[in-house]
Design an enzyme around this catalytic site. Sequence first.
Site, PDB file in Angstrom:
ATOM      1  N   SER A 204      30.243  17.592  18.629  1.00  0.00           N
ATOM      2  CA  SER A 204      30.371  18.713  19.561  1.00  0.00           C
ATOM      3  C   SER A 204      31.571  19.588  19.240  1.00  0.00           C
ATOM      4  CB  SER A 204      30.475  18.189  20.993  1.00  0.00           C
ATOM      5  OG  SER A 204      29.375  17.389  21.328  1.00  0.00           O
ATOM      6  N   HIS A 250      35.927  20.051  23.072  1.00  0.00           N
ATOM      7  CA  HIS A 250      35.010  21.186  23.015  1.00  0.00           C
ATOM      8  C   HIS A 250      35.765  22.510  22.920  1.00  0.00           C
ATOM      9  CE1 HIS A 250      31.204  19.074  24.793  1.00  0.00           C
ATOM     10  NE2 HIS A 250      31.741  18.410  23.778  1.00  0.00           N
TER      11      HIS A 250
END
Length: 300
Positions: A204, A250
């Site tokens: 991610s 993220h």
Amino acid sequence: MSEAPSTASVCYRHPDRETMLRCSRCDRPICTSCMNDAVVGHHCPDCVKEGRRSQRPARTAFGGSRAGQLGYVTTAIVAINALVMIASAVVGGPRAIAGSGFLGLLGTGTPLTDAGEVLGYATYGGEIHGVAEGEWYRLVTAMFLHYGAVHLLLNMMLVAQLGRYLEAQLGPLRFAALYLLAGFGGNVAAYVFQAPNQPSAGASTATFGLIAAVLVVNRRLLRDPGPILSLLVTNLIFTFTIPFISIAGHLGGLAIGGATVAALAYPRLPRRSLKQALGCTAILLLLIAAAVVRTQNLFT
């Protein structure tokens, strides 16, 4: 009565074939099998090869080679992540695939994820582990590890979709640098801003960097950013609402991906490749410095 000898030329590659054609570059006689249409006249095979050797390879708007259209790097990234997931399931058993976490969709940790996930400083198995303990490789290996098949599938769908587009635009080497720096940057952010004993892993960090990269590339090419903005908003909503997601990872991947692609997309000729390399190197050094400072602060 004897026949007069033929005065017609013969193809220099096929002496048994008479021809009236000649190469417009070297003037050698060529037959219809050997001729290659040119802007003016025809060229022989040797002149065509010589022309290709002297012709500069085509480049994208960002200096990447057209080999990026084949998507080799994107395919390799997906394959590596899939193989690592298989290895994790082999050593961790079926629960490494699914059966825990959010709605039971995530897999449990395995000896492989334990050894490679981002971890600042913690004790497990009776020993101290973590980046601060000298296991710096975790800042790289974590981007290839996943907690279950759903975790892997979601990330690889984004890699396949965004990666092929970016690799075609940037070329294989520049795209590989973007992916690795975004993943590394997200992992460094997780190390710096998360609790030392909070583990995290997954691609991610890199995929958020790819989202930022598409935004920057489309802006540079004056293309509509609407679809990718919707994707970014959706992923940010998931990031802040679903538990057990590394927010720092993220957002760190998003920021570093944007910075890296800016270093690749905005330099101009001359010496564009050198400027791009220097920009990426500067980002890498800043990330390493941030990780070093974090390590020092953990022991002060």
